[in-house]
Design a protein around this motif. Structure first.
Motif, mmCIF file in Angstrom:
data_model
loop_
_atom_site.group_PDB
_atom_site.id
_atom_site.type_symbol
_atom_site.label_atom_id
_atom_site.label_comp_id
_atom_site.label_asym_id
_atom_site.label_seq_id
_atom_site.Cartn_x
_atom_site.Cartn_y
_atom_site.Cartn_z
ATOM 1 N N ALA A 284 0.862 -1.187 0.000
ATOM 2 C CA ALA A 284 0.000 0.000 0.000
ATOM 3 C C ALA A 284 0.894 1.231 0.000
ATOM 4 C CB ALA A 284 -0.917 -0.008 1.214
ATOM 5 N N GLY A 286 1.793 5.090 -0.043
ATOM 6 C CA GLY A 286 1.191 6.351 0.352
ATOM 7 C C GLY A 286 1.736 7.497 -0.474
ATOM 8 N N SER A 291 4.505 4.589 3.573
ATOM 9 C CA SER A 291 3.901 3.492 2.819
ATOM 10 C C SER A 291 3.860 2.274 3.729
ATOM 11 C CB SER A 291 4.689 3.198 1.544
ATOM 12 O OG SER A 291 4.528 4.242 0.599
ATOM 13 N N LEU A 335 -5.913 2.565 1.570
ATOM 14 C CA LEU A 335 -5.671 3.713 2.444
ATOM 15 C C LEU A 335 -6.806 4.729 2.327
ATOM 16 C CD1 LEU A 335 -1.856 4.203 1.790
ATOM 17 C CD2 LEU A 335 -2.911 3.457 3.938
ATOM 18 N N GLU A 339 -4.568 8.913 4.717
ATOM 19 C CA GLU A 339 -3.658 7.785 4.928
ATOM 20 C C GLU A 339 -3.413 7.494 6.410
ATOM 21 O OE1 GLU A 339 -0.221 8.584 2.523
ATOM 22 O OE2 GLU A 339 -1.368 8.586 0.659
ATOM 23 N N MET A 342 -6.785 2.421 7.235
ATOM 24 C CA MET A 342 -6.631 1.440 6.172
ATOM 25 C C MET A 342 -7.793 0.444 6.246
ATOM 26 S SD MET A 342 -3.407 -1.151 5.550
ATOM 27 C CE MET A 342 -2.226 0.186 5.349
ATOM 28 N N GLN A 394 -7.452 8.962 -1.303
ATOM 29 C CA GLN A 394 -6.838 8.498 -0.059
ATOM 30 C C GLN A 394 -6.179 9.629 0.717
ATOM 31 O OE1 GLN A 394 -4.094 5.781 -2.164
ATOM 32 N NE2 GLN A 394 -2.439 6.664 -0.948
#
Length: 661
Positions: A284, A286, A291, A335, A339, A342, A394
């Motif tokens: 995932a 970011g 991340s 996300l 962020e 989740m 996100q």
């Protein structure tokens, strides 16, 4: 943009010229890890596998040819004059012309030997054999019952019998009169005449169409399969590519990148991070500070830098709230809320993606806030995938909605109640997501994957290969529905502006231009209106057969995506996909360039074989470009992140040589 010096180079000329076997170019991806992809030479002087021949004198004749060009173990007979040499060559040429004329569909067959070792090379399997297309049963038995389905197979000599489908990974090369393909190994056929080569390609295309769609290949049946609006898909050679050219112009005007894209860029590994808490299952990325690597037992938090992602030493374990599913490891991590949160999807049963709820995970506290249930009109339902409302959603701190997809459902979920109030999760016994918009289709749409544009328009891929476009305002009826090419779409992505769609199938990627000109002369996308018959032919992105074989046992394309842009006026510059142990990168502008040498003399839909490979020692979980804001002053692109089960690597595009060949 100046084209890279190696872009679009054709496969080296076939011929009797002595050329040493090229060693395998795959390397462990440390600094400068990316590879240039180029087919290896076929040489008549390579060693040969023993094959029975109908004429014993044939071996002797070919040995004469080999002796003329190869190292000599015994003293050769020396001709007394140049005239004698010419006479021998003339006699040899006439003899082989005579033999070829007596055979129908003659070819010379090679096999690639040595796999990924330093001794790998092309080896002659049969100096003179024939090819044919045989229609028989799917179990390859030529004696069959009348009610059994018949299927076209390709036979080459005594070595090859393979079903005619995309699994062959067949790659024609008109300049060399050569066809490469995969069938329990990598083979190459060399044709003796242009006529034989063209006949093979024509017959192959017809057999492929019939095996794919179940109809004989003719104009009437093409119309049935593709529809009247998709003439360009049925007959791509006559298609109007003007929309692709217009898009190339708009690409060159795309503002805002720190440096222009140049041909002399390479991939350089910056960071390599070991996995913690078990093998990595999903990635995932970011767009802000961090991340996340989702593994078996928790989430590893990593820091975003201009040269990739690097560990913070923070690992959050899943608590008991994640243990309610048969397969507790999340398959999808989404996300949300700038962020800080989740959404985690875990399949209910092994082997199937469907689930009846999701876990909302608060990253800052490291706790599962709640487990949401999917329900409509008081009845529990399932979802197979979720995604954000739009490309940049996100990063929205107030976001509370997201999209859901099931086999026959497309909808928007809201974590607030029907009156728009945030639900009090502490008082809710069974929190239920609010179905705010969507449609449940009565007939089998067989949806499989979806993605959103910058404005929230939706593209959906299906098992039958169809790709549907839905506007922001309606999920009931697709504005545009592109026909399938016979392979299921397993993943789909779309550019921020909605002008380009990238679909993933097991053996190829399909790139579709959604632009069209309406009756008033205005340029629109297929998300905003019905495209009618003003639809351009798509382009395919493929691996050459040798790379497909080298990629490993699980050599199916997965998760193809554009580089990540979330701002109007910016244009994505690369495409990346995962296949086995390879991360494969295409230059987006080059793929769109219809005059590129890669497309020269091709039959059917244009297929691009010019790409860059990052090889890894293990099967790759995911490959993605970071958000474009992480592109630095000496780079045209944000770093590429490549995750394998036990480690994650970051690659930046530097100013050394990068070619797509």
């Amino acid at each position: 943009m100046a084209a890279p010096s190696l872009i679009g180079k054709q496969v080296p000329e076939l011929g009797p010229r002595i050329r040493p076997a090229l060693p395998n170019t795959q390397i462990k991806p440390k600094m400068g890890a990316a590879e240039s992809r180029q087919d290896l030479d076929l040489s008549d002087t390579e060693s040969e596998e023993e094959q029975p021949h109908s004429e014993s004198e044939e071996d002797e004749d070919y040995e004469d040819v080999k002796d003329h060009h190869s190292p000599i173990k015994t003293p050769p007979k020396t001709p007394s004059s140049v005239d004698e040499i010419e006479a021998r060559l003339k006699a040899l040429k006439l003899k082989y012309q005579s033999k070829n004329q007596t055979l129908k569909n003659p070819v010379k067959l090679y096999v690639y030997s040595g796999a990924n070792t330093a001794n790998s090379k092309w080896v002659v399997v049969d100096k003179l054999c024939t090819f044919s297309f045989v229609k028989t049963t799917s179990n390859e038995e030529e004696d069959h019952d009348d009610d059994e389905d018949l299927y076209w197979f390709l036979k080459v000599g005594l070595k090859v019998k393979a079903a005619v489908d995309q699994q062959l990974q067949l790659k024609p090369n008109a300049d060399q009169l050569r066809i490469d393909f995969v069938s329990n190994g990598v083979y190459a056929m060399k044709f003796f005449s242009v006529e034989d080569y063209k006949r093979f390609v024509e017959e192959y295309e017809k057999c492929l169409f019939e095996n794919t769609y179940g109809f004989e290949c003719n104009d009437e049946n093409k119309g049935k399969v593709f529809g009247k609006d998709f003439v360009a898909w049925a007959n791509p050679e006559a298609a109007d590519d003007s929309m692709w050219e217009d898009a190339e112009d708009s690409f060159s005007k795309s503002p805002g990148f720190k440096t222009p894209v140049r041909g002399n860029h390479d991939l350089r590994e910056e960071f390599e991070e070991a996995a913690k808490g078990g093998s990595i299952k999903s990635l995932a990325l970011g767009a802000l500070d961090n991340s996340f690597l989702v593994s078996d037992s928790g989430i590893q938090v990593v820091k975003n830098f201009s040269h990739g992602i690097h560990g913070k030493g923070v690992y959050v374990n899943f608590d008991s709230a994640m243990k309610g599913h048969v397969e507790s490891t999340p398959r999808k991590a989404l996300l949300m809320k700038a962020e800080t949160n989740m959404l985690l999807m875990s399949p209910m049963t092994h082997g199937k993606p469907h689930t009846n709820g999701i876990h909302q995970f608060d990253i800052e506290t490291g706790k599962v806030v709640t487990e949401w249930k999917f329900a409509k009109d008081g009845t529990d339902i399932t979802m197979r995938d979720v995604t954000n409302d739009s490309k940049g959603a996100q990063m929205d701190p107030s976001g509370s909605t997201f999209l859901g997809l099931d086999d026959n459902r497309l909808c928007r979920w809201d974590m607030r109640d029907r009156h728009g109030i945030v639900q009090n999760l502490a008082d809710a016994n069974t929190p239920v997501l609010n179905w705010t918009q969507g449609h449940q289709f009565s007939r089998g749409t067989n949806f499989q994957c979806f993605a959103t544009t910058g404005d929230g328009s939706i593209v959906v891929g299906s098992v039958d290969g169809k790709i549907r476009l839905y506007s922001v305002s309606s999920m009931r009826q697709a504005k545009t529905a592109f026909p399938g090419l016979g392979s299921p779409i397993t993943h789909v992505d779309v550019t921020y502006d909605g002008k380009w769609i990238l679909g993933t199938s097991d053996t190829y990627l399909i790139l579709i231009c959604t632009l069209f000109t309406d009756k008033d002369g205005k340029s629109k996308t297929g998300f905003a209106g019905r495209m009618g018959n003003r639809i351009s032919a798509p382009r395919l992105l493929k691996l050459n057969p040798l790379d497909s074989h080298r990629a490993g046992v699980f050599n199916k394309f997965r998760g193809a995506q554009f580089s990540w842009v979330t701002e109007d006026g910016k244009q994505e510059r690369h495409l990346v996909a995962t296949v086995g142990k390879f991360s494969v990168i295409w230059n987006f502008q080059q793929v769109k360039d219809g005059s590129h040498e890669c497309y020269r003399n091709q039959v059917g839909l244009k297929s691009c074989y010019c790409y860059k490979v990052v090889p890894k020692d293990d099967s790759i979980v995911d490959s993605r470009f970071m958000h474009e804001k992480f592109a630095v002053s000496d780079s045209p692109e944000a770093p590429l992140v490549v995750a394998t089960p036990m480690k994650v690597s970051s690659f930046s595009i530097s100013s050394s040589r990068l070619s797509y060949a």
